[in-house]
Design a protein around this motif. Structure first.
Motif, PDB file in Angstrom:
ATOM      1  N   GLU A  69       0.822  -1.217   0.000  1.00 39.69           N
ATOM      2  CA  GLU A  69       0.000   0.000   0.000  1.00 39.69           C
ATOM      3  C   GLU A  69       0.860   1.273   0.000  1.00 39.69           C
ATOM      4  O   GLU A  69       0.371   2.355  -0.334  1.00 39.69           O
ATOM      5  CB  GLU A  69      -0.925   0.021   1.221  1.00 39.69           C
ATOM      6  N   LYS A  70       2.137   1.127   0.362  1.00 42.55           N
ATOM      7  CA  LYS A  70       3.040   2.284   0.427  1.00 42.55           C
ATOM      8  C   LYS A  70       3.995   2.309  -0.767  1.00 42.55           C
ATOM      9  O   LYS A  70       5.039   2.973  -0.723  1.00 42.55           O
ATOM     10  CB  LYS A  70       3.834   2.254   1.728  1.00 42.55           C
ATOM     11  N   CYS A  72       4.519   3.143  -4.864  1.00 42.38           N
ATOM     12  CA  CYS A  72       3.985   3.907  -5.989  1.00 42.38           C
ATOM     13  C   CYS A  72       4.870   3.665  -7.218  1.00 42.38           C
ATOM     14  O   CYS A  72       6.086   3.579  -7.090  1.00 42.38           O
ATOM     15  CB  CYS A  72       3.973   5.406  -5.677  1.00 42.38           C
ATOM     16  N   ILE A  94      -0.680  -4.689  -7.780  1.00 41.49           N
ATOM     17  CA  ILE A  94      -1.178  -3.313  -7.701  1.00 41.49           C
ATOM     18  C   ILE A  94      -2.052  -3.025  -8.927  1.00 41.49           C
ATOM     19  O   ILE A  94      -1.628  -3.282 -10.056  1.00 41.49           O
ATOM     20  CB  ILE A  94      -0.002  -2.309  -7.665  1.00 41.49           C
ATOM     21  N   GLN A 100      -1.970   4.197  -7.222  1.00 41.45           N
ATOM     22  CA  GLN A 100      -0.562   3.890  -6.948  1.00 41.45           C
ATOM     23  C   GLN A 100       0.300   3.895  -8.202  1.00 41.45           C
ATOM     24  O   GLN A 100       1.524   3.794  -8.103  1.00 41.45           O
ATOM     25  CB  GLN A 100      -0.440   2.530  -6.251  1.00 41.45           C
ATOM     26  N   CYS A 101      -0.313   4.030  -9.366  1.00 36.96           N
ATOM     27  CA  CYS A 101       0.425   4.074 -10.630  1.00 36.96           C
ATOM     28  C   CYS A 101       0.149   5.412 -11.313  1.00 36.96           C
ATOM     29  O   CYS A 101      -1.010   5.784 -11.513  1.00 36.96           O
ATOM     30  CB  CYS A 101       0.024   2.921 -11.538  1.00 36.96           C
ATOM     31  N   TYR A 163       3.292  12.289  -2.434  1.00 39.03           N
ATOM     32  CA  TYR A 163       3.530  11.118  -1.586  1.00 39.03           C
ATOM     33  C   TYR A 163       4.509  11.442  -0.466  1.00 39.03           C
ATOM     34  O   TYR A 163       5.373  12.299  -0.614  1.00 39.03           O
ATOM     35  CB  TYR A 163       4.104   9.962  -2.426  1.00 39.03           C
ATOM     36  N   CYS A 166       6.709   6.858   1.169  1.00 37.57           N
ATOM     37  CA  CYS A 166       6.435   5.773   0.223  1.00 37.57           C
ATOM     38  C   CYS A 166       7.716   5.265  -0.430  1.00 37.57           C
ATOM     39  O   CYS A 166       8.760   5.915  -0.381  1.00 37.57           O
ATOM     40  CB  CYS A 166       5.478   6.250  -0.873  1.00 37.57           C
TER      41      CYS A 166
END
Length: 228
Positions: A69-70, A72, A94, A100-101, A163, A166
């Motif tokens: 979840e952390k 990217c 993901i 996240q992308c 972010y 991350c």
């Protein structure tokens, strides 16, 4: 004396795209118009390289106890990088269309100009000779090392504003990733006040002796590397 500010709020890895069809054909494909075409995407070997890179990255994250979840993934819009990023996202589980992308134009290939576009890879030696002589000089109609460093500083600022805490994977191309590594490594050593941001630090190290040696950070296709 003011304390040195932390350089970046996130940790960074870089991944050069897998072997592409232009790589196989020995062509320079650096313009957005050509680079986003499907015909210049990944070769079959490049797809396998991207999958392996995704598996390796997943292993590294687990060893470092990093939560998915952390993580990217920020990637260039070119076909070869988009396809590489998709394979990595799949390996990590993901959603590629999720938050996240992130596709970023500032991470696209260095544009080498019309005298090099769609010509042989052999002409890279001319570009790198020019870079070593003067990283502020652009190939005719193309981008200099300094030009690319400036837009990468903008990309880093955008990522840092979005972010925090991350692990960021930057999926891009050979020259931009060499230049990105060059400026990050140099900026780490650049003394600054606690109010100075990443763009200011990068501007402070944008000098000939640093930028002209970006080739020492070269990556193979599909190569994953931790940067910060």
């Amino acid at each position: 004396m003011a304390e040195r500010a932390p350089l970046l709020r996130n940790s960074y890895w870089v991944l050069r795209h897998g072997k592409s069809i232009p790589n196989e054909r020995g062509l320079i494909v650096s313009s957005p118009e050509n680079g986003t075409l499907q015909e210049y995407g990944l070769a079959p070997e490049g797809i396998e390289q991207a999958k392996l890179a995704g598996e390796l990255f997943n292993k590294e994250l687990k060893e470092k106890n990093v939560l998915i979840e952390k993580v990217c993934i920020c990637y260039s819009p070119f076909s070869r990088t988009t396809e590489t990023a998709k394979e990595v996202a799949s390996a990590l589980g993901i959603p590629f269309e999720g938050a996240q992308c992130k596709v970023m134009e500032a991470l696209q290939e260095r544009y080498f100009g019309p005298l090099f576009e769609l010509f042989s890879h052999d002409k890279y030696t001319e570009i790198w000779a020019l870079d070593a002589k003067d990283p502020f000089m652009s190939p005719a109609g193309g981008e200099s090392v300094a030009d690319v460093a400036s837009r990468l500083a903008t990309a880093l600022t955008a990522i840092e504003s979005q972010y925090e805490g991350c692990t960021v994977l930057v999926v891009s191309h050979g020259d931009p990733l060499q230049i990105l590594q060059t400026v990050i490594h140099a900026a780490k050593e650049h003394s600054s006040s606690d109010s100075e941001g990443i763009i200011s630090r990068i501007k402070g190290i944008m000098v000939h002796p640093i930028l002209s040696h970006h080739r020492k950070f070269a990556l193979l296709t599909g190569e994953l590397r931790r940067v910060f």
